[in-house]
Design an enzyme around this catalytic site. Sequence first.
Site, PDB file in Angstrom:
ATOM      1  N   ARG A  35      46.751  43.758  44.067  1.00  0.00           N
ATOM      2  CA  ARG A  35      48.000  43.862  44.838  1.00  0.00           C
ATOM      3  C   ARG A  35      48.025  42.966  46.080  1.00  0.00           C
ATOM      4  O   ARG A  35      47.310  43.220  47.054  1.00  0.00           O
ATOM      5  CB  ARG A  35      48.206  45.319  45.238  1.00  0.00           C
ATOM      6  CG  ARG A  35      49.658  45.718  45.436  1.00  0.00           C
ATOM      7  CD  ARG A  35      49.747  47.211  45.599  1.00  0.00           C
ATOM      8  NE  ARG A  35      51.109  47.701  45.415  1.00  0.00           N
ATOM      9  CZ  ARG A  35      51.428  48.975  45.283  1.00  0.00           C
ATOM     10  NH1 ARG A  35      50.496  49.892  45.325  1.00  0.00           N
ATOM     11  NH2 ARG A  35      52.674  49.338  45.107  1.00  0.00           N
ATOM     12  N   GLN A  40      47.670  45.178  31.792  1.00  0.00           N
ATOM     13  CA  GLN A  40      48.889  44.585  32.348  1.00  0.00           C
ATOM     14  C   GLN A  40      49.284  43.352  31.550  1.00  0.00           C
ATOM     15  O   GLN A  40      50.335  42.772  31.795  1.00  0.00           O
ATOM     16  CB  GLN A  40      48.644  44.140  33.799  1.00  0.00           C
ATOM     17  CG  GLN A  40      48.439  45.261  34.787  1.00  0.00           C
ATOM     18  CD  GLN A  40      48.002  44.734  36.143  1.00  0.00           C
ATOM     19  OE1 GLN A  40      46.852  44.898  36.527  1.00  0.00           O
ATOM     20  NE2 GLN A  40      48.895  44.108  36.885  1.00  0.00           N
ATOM     21  N   PHE A  71      47.238  39.738  45.870  1.00  0.00           N
ATOM     22  CA  PHE A  71      46.696  38.566  45.176  1.00  0.00           C
ATOM     23  C   PHE A  71      46.312  37.438  46.140  1.00  0.00           C
ATOM     24  O   PHE A  71      46.737  36.303  45.990  1.00  0.00           O
ATOM     25  CB  PHE A  71      47.769  38.090  44.179  1.00  0.00           C
ATOM     26  CG  PHE A  71      47.259  37.324  42.990  1.00  0.00           C
ATOM     27  CD1 PHE A  71      46.642  37.969  41.925  1.00  0.00           C
ATOM     28  CD2 PHE A  71      47.417  35.948  42.910  1.00  0.00           C
ATOM     29  CE1 PHE A  71      46.200  37.257  40.815  1.00  0.00           C
ATOM     30  CE2 PHE A  71      46.974  35.226  41.796  1.00  0.00           C
ATOM     31  CZ  PHE A  71      46.367  35.888  40.752  1.00  0.00           C
ATOM     32  N   GLU A 126      44.766  43.099  34.937  1.00  0.00           N
ATOM     33  CA  GLU A 126      45.428  41.846  34.570  1.00  0.00           C
ATOM     34  C   GLU A 126      44.505  41.023  33.671  1.00  0.00           C
ATOM     35  O   GLU A 126      44.874  40.666  32.563  1.00  0.00           O
ATOM     36  CB  GLU A 126      45.821  41.054  35.828  1.00  0.00           C
ATOM     37  CG  GLU A 126      46.598  39.781  35.482  1.00  0.00           C
ATOM     38  CD  GLU A 126      47.197  39.054  36.692  1.00  0.00           C
ATOM     39  OE1 GLU A 126      47.423  39.675  37.745  1.00  0.00           O
ATOM     40  OE2 GLU A 126      47.454  37.836  36.564  1.00  0.00           O
ATOM     41  N   PHE A 176      47.188  47.956  39.412  1.00  0.00           N
ATOM     42  CA  PHE A 176      47.082  47.296  40.728  1.00  0.00           C
ATOM     43  C   PHE A 176      46.455  45.908  40.659  1.00  0.00           C
ATOM     44  O   PHE A 176      45.875  45.445  41.640  1.00  0.00           O
ATOM     45  CB  PHE A 176      46.310  48.192  41.705  1.00  0.00           C
ATOM     46  CG  PHE A 176      46.836  49.602  41.771  1.00  0.00           C
ATOM     47  CD1 PHE A 176      48.098  49.845  42.310  1.00  0.00           C
ATOM     48  CD2 PHE A 176      46.118  50.670  41.257  1.00  0.00           C
ATOM     49  CE1 PHE A 176      48.610  51.136  42.351  1.00  0.00           C
ATOM     50  CE2 PHE A 176      46.632  51.964  41.291  1.00  0.00           C
ATOM     51  CZ  PHE A 176      47.880  52.199  41.843  1.00  0.00           C
ATOM     52  N   ARG A 224      47.268  31.578  46.429  1.00  0.00           N
ATOM     53  CA  ARG A 224      48.207  32.485  47.097  1.00  0.00           C
ATOM     54  C   ARG A 224      47.744  32.798  48.523  1.00  0.00           C
ATOM     55  O   ARG A 224      48.564  32.915  49.433  1.00  0.00           O
ATOM     56  CB  ARG A 224      48.426  33.760  46.287  1.00  0.00           C
ATOM     57  CG  ARG A 224      49.545  34.640  46.834  1.00  0.00           C
ATOM     58  CD  ARG A 224      49.924  35.769  45.885  1.00  0.00           C
ATOM     59  NE  ARG A 224      50.890  35.362  44.881  1.00  0.00           N
ATOM     60  CZ  ARG A 224      52.218  35.317  45.063  1.00  0.00           C
ATOM     61  NH1 ARG A 224      52.742  35.667  46.226  1.00  0.00           N
ATOM     62  NH2 ARG A 224      53.018  34.941  44.101  1.00  0.00           N
ATOM     63  N   ALA A 281      52.316  39.747  39.971  1.00  0.00           N
ATOM     64  CA  ALA A 281      53.046  38.960  40.963  1.00  0.00           C
ATOM     65  C   ALA A 281      54.366  39.642  41.351  1.00  0.00           C
ATOM     66  O   ALA A 281      55.314  38.973  41.761  1.00  0.00           O
ATOM     67  CB  ALA A 281      53.291  37.526  40.454  1.00  0.00           C
ATOM     68  N   GLU A 290      54.213  44.286  45.494  1.00  0.00           N
ATOM     69  CA  GLU A 290      53.111  43.888  46.365  1.00  0.00           C
ATOM     70  C   GLU A 290      53.467  43.732  47.849  1.00  0.00           C
ATOM     71  O   GLU A 290      52.652  44.077  48.711  1.00  0.00           O
ATOM     72  CB  GLU A 290      52.516  42.552  45.877  1.00  0.00           C
ATOM     73  CG  GLU A 290      51.857  42.646  44.526  1.00  0.00           C
ATOM     74  CD  GLU A 290      51.548  41.263  43.978  1.00  0.00           C
ATOM     75  OE1 GLU A 290      52.502  40.564  43.580  1.00  0.00           O
ATOM     76  OE2 GLU A 290      50.375  40.886  43.961  1.00  0.00           O
TER      77      GLU A 290
HETATM   78  N1  MTE Z   1      52.553  50.842  41.373  1.00  0.00           N
HETATM   79  C1  MTE Z   1      51.881  51.763  40.657  1.00  0.00           C
HETATM   80  N2  MTE Z   1      52.286  53.053  40.705  1.00  0.00           N
HETATM   81  N3  MTE Z   1      50.781  51.431  39.925  1.00  0.00           N
HETATM   82  C2  MTE Z   1      50.319  50.140  39.867  1.00  0.00           C
HETATM   83  O1  MTE Z   1      49.334  49.856  39.189  1.00  0.00           O
HETATM   84  N4  MTE Z   1      50.628  47.805  40.654  1.00  0.00           N
HETATM   85  C3  MTE Z   1      51.163  46.948  41.713  1.00  0.00           C
HETATM   86  C4  MTE Z   1      52.652  47.232  41.920  1.00  0.00           C
HETATM   87  N5  MTE Z   1      52.893  48.642  42.050  1.00  0.00           N
HETATM   88  C5  MTE Z   1      51.018  49.139  40.619  1.00  0.00           C
HETATM   89  C6  MTE Z   1      52.166  49.554  41.354  1.00  0.00           C
HETATM   90  C7  MTE Z   1      51.010  45.523  41.455  1.00  0.00           C
HETATM   91  S1  MTE Z   1      49.538  44.798  41.832  1.00  0.00           S
HETATM   92  C8  MTE Z   1      52.028  44.754  40.976  1.00  0.00           C
HETATM   93  S2  MTE Z   1      51.866  43.086  40.785  1.00  0.00           S
HETATM   94  C9  MTE Z   1      53.327  45.341  40.591  1.00  0.00           C
HETATM   95  O2  MTE Z   1      53.353  46.749  40.781  1.00  0.00           O
HETATM   96  C10 MTE Z   1      53.598  45.028  39.131  1.00  0.00           C
HETATM   97  O3  MTE Z   1      54.760  45.600  38.662  1.00  0.00           O
HETATM   98  P1  MTE Z   1      56.218  45.007  38.934  1.00  0.00           P
HETATM   99  O4  MTE Z   1      56.110  43.528  38.827  1.00  0.00           O
HETATM  100  O5  MTE Z   1      57.032  45.596  37.858  1.00  0.00           O
HETATM  101  O6  MTE Z   1      56.599  45.455  40.297  1.00  0.00           O
HETATM  102  N1  LUZ Z   2      49.773  33.825  40.285  1.00  0.00           N
HETATM  103  C1  LUZ Z   2      50.306  34.756  41.089  1.00  0.00           C
HETATM  104  C2  LUZ Z   2      49.058  34.127  39.184  1.00  0.00           C
HETATM  105  O1  LUZ Z   2      50.945  34.422  42.074  1.00  0.00           O
HETATM  106  N2  LUZ Z   2      50.137  36.032  40.774  1.00  0.00           N
HETATM  107  C3  LUZ Z   2      49.438  36.454  39.697  1.00  0.00           C
HETATM  108  O2  LUZ Z   2      49.312  37.646  39.477  1.00  0.00           O
HETATM  109  C4  LUZ Z   2      48.863  35.452  38.842  1.00  0.00           C
HETATM  110  N3  LUZ Z   2      48.139  35.783  37.754  1.00  0.00           N
HETATM  111  C5  LUZ Z   2      47.618  34.816  37.001  1.00  0.00           C
HETATM  112  C6  LUZ Z   2      47.809  33.488  37.346  1.00  0.00           C
HETATM  113  N4  LUZ Z   2      48.524  33.170  38.424  1.00  0.00           N
HETATM  114 MO1  MOS Z   3      49.541  42.495  40.804  1.00  0.00          MO
HETATM  115  S1  MOS Z   3      47.820  41.956  41.802  1.00  0.00           S
HETATM  116  O1  MOS Z   3      50.054  40.841  40.727  1.00  0.00           O
HETATM  117  O2  MOS Z   3      48.890  42.832  39.300  1.00  0.00           O
END
Ligand code: MTE
Ligand code: LUZ
Ligand code: MOS
Length: 779
Positions: free
Chosen positions: A357, A212, A359, A247, A243, A325, A530, A733
């Site tokens: 997801r 990511q 966080f 990261e 997910f 968070r 995020a 999320e």
């Molecule tokens: N959806 C799918 N299909 N696969 C993933 O890994 N990750 C989630 C969410 N939806 C994820 C997902 C998480 S943890 C985040 S932070 C966001 O997607 C990241 O993508 P976005 O910021 O473009 O929504």
């Molecule tokens: N803060 C946050 C963060 O709100 N979401 C994140 O995914 C993150 N990742 C790294 C550092 N701060």
């Molecule tokens: Mo999502 S836990 O911010 O990759």
Amino acid sequence: MNRMIRPEPETRPAQGGVRQSVAHESAERHVTGKAIYIDDAGEPEGCLHAWTVMSDRAHAAITGIDTAEAAAMPGVAAVVTAGDIPGRNDAGPILPGEPLLADSVVENWGQAIAVVAARTEAEARAAAARVTVGYEDRPAILTVDQALAAESHVIAPMIMRRGEAASAIAAAPHRLDGELRFGGQDHFYLESQVAMAIPGEDDAIHIHSSTQHPTEVQHVVSRLLGVPYAAVTVEVRRMGGAFGGKESQASLIAGMAAVLACKTGKPVKLRLNRDTDMIMTGKRHGGLARYSIGHDGDGRILGLDMIIALDAGSVPDLSGPVLTRALCHVDNVYYLPAVTVTGYACKTHTVSNTAFRGFGGPQGMLAMESAVMRVADALGRTPEEIRAVNGYDPIGRDTGRNLTPYGQPVRDNVLPRVMERLAEKVDVAARRREIAAFNATSPVVKKGLGVFPVKFGISFNLPTLNQAGALLHVYTDGSVHLNHGGTEMGQGLFVKVAQVVAEAFGIDIGHVRPSSTRTDKVPNTSATAASSGSDLNGMAALAAAETLRARMAAVAADAWGCSAADIVFGDNAVRSSAGDGRMRFVDLAQLCWERRVSLSATGFYATPDIHFDQGSMTGEPFYYFAYGACVAEAAIDTLTGENRILSAHIVHDVGTSLNPAIDIGQIEGAFVQGLGWLTTEELWWDGEGRLRTHAPSTYKIPTSRDVPAMSISLLDEAPNPRPTIFRSKAVGEPPFMLAIAGWLAIRDAVKNAGGKAETLTAPATGEAVLRAVTGFDAQ
Ligand code: MTE
Ligand code: LUZ
Ligand code: MOS
């Protein structure tokens, strides 16, 4: 988007702009198996395969590592340990001191100690098994309770405070104390962690990483190899799910592949299998919350004093921002006049936990909600009645109850509208009556109902990270190459940003081609995390498109003798609103080339108006909030503890949706993933700190048959009051936490069965439900 570009005979309405339910850009490739993941891509000539040697102690000094026998095994090209790392042995994403390979000490079972490269994966595995490690055991801290007692933390405790919680609680008519324990969660992405490192000329290295955060992989590899950032190129076309698990954790895998590639001068691929992935990489933070709450006879919360202790594992990783968070989401939808929340990131000798997801948000909200339930129980009221007196001020009504504990005013509270829409879908009072009637005649199976509203802050809580870049090329056949700093993990970011570009140029989305995320195209990026991927990268791509549109408009205006302000893009064409000038988009692209005008541009975006002071834990860290609510029903078997979520009705706020089909998919997926966290997914370590649930045989994620009957609606006519990308809101999320309604429904069923609802833990496994129903601990 994989369609051929055909010349347009005439102009016609453009297809696939924003607000349309365009299919995911790889939907067809996903279902036909043609989408290429790193392990599907061809391997370069001479590519070696890697396998890791993991610690089989939770905490021990390393007295010696013998790699001689392994190195002599057939096919083996290299066995590397910490001492072989040419640069700095540190993969820490924020704080230094997180070794890639254990040096003198191991701090968790599964920590990487050595890594082997061989001709085949089988040979690498065979050799890895012959590496012998000498240990001298040290005392291990394996639980949050032990860590709290020993004051063992990976970072200093955090305190968020507003008003005088202690005196407010003391003065309140009612007071109660409680505790909640919640589990962690494995990401269980379908594609396990993988990277391929290909050495180039001099010190250059190209890394294909399922990450990511390509920029962080670039930085970590550069640090490990002791080469400049510019020597390292990181690329990712797509991930098979992430997910949050990719990261920071992806840099460990890429780092090991890179060190081996550097050592051998050959391409190296490291692909974890499921067991290794689950043992070696970090998860959601489990932990506990303890609280004292003071309230009045109507259930109005007057004071809250809470501690949240998260199991950070052996090193800090992202635990600081996760804990921040969590603390910023304890309030959820509740106005808390006097509150102190103390957060601990407990250092234990287990794998270091990481982003997942939500966080930290899910942990903070679940803790608070269990306290709110206690208030309802104590007063014999419904949770709805308690919520009614504790909400933040809705938009347009200011009673002075709109300030979060960290000092950000809630200005966009659309929750009353969300709840109204939900009430149209499901009559909670009627459902409660039906459940009571069912329970009256059902001695063994008991039903329950849960309602849960969510407010989730959007923006990285570290303001600096809220930035993104994009790169656009328009070619002379009218096709558009799209690149940006965001990564595609299945969430539909690439199609959303392509929609934005198609909209900006007024062309078919079929002409816009998303491309691999690469550190050499868009530099210095943030993680796609995020939930802010489309907010940030959508705006950056729009900025690039606007730059190109201005240049192209000037050329058209010059050709037609009108002003650039008169030029309108749309219908796959460009026209002058001042005269009858009109040409196809492709012809204008060609004309720009003839006139020697650049058709390539970058775009950049930084979220305005956000700030946060980590020391005082105050500020306005979130650009806006996303809202949603869910009503869920559950049934439990009081003899076995087995349970099932029967139905879920959801209304969720995505502002003006960029893509309703994708957004509904995100809501459904997040909800079901949340249910997994709260019902069946249980991580279990033995007394030596060894994870015993590291495969689907023992770790149960929800399957299609666990998905309840679901009805999902997007809140209509709810444009984001902030000028986000086409007034949309982030969706990745926030709906994860709607699953708390499912946990509450199970809790309600336990209560309806005469059990001790307040003792229900998360996840609400069969065992946990049985414990709560019977008060008997079978363990
Ligand atoms: N959806 C799918 N299909 N696969 C993933 O890994 N990750 C989630 C969410 N939806 C994820 C997902 C998480 S943890 C985040 S932070 C966001 O997607 C990241 O993508 P976005 O910021 O473009 O929504
Ligand atoms: N803060 C946050 C963060 O709100 N979401 C994140 O995914 C993150 N990742 C790294 C550092 N701060
Ligand atoms: Mo999502 S836990 O911010 O990759």
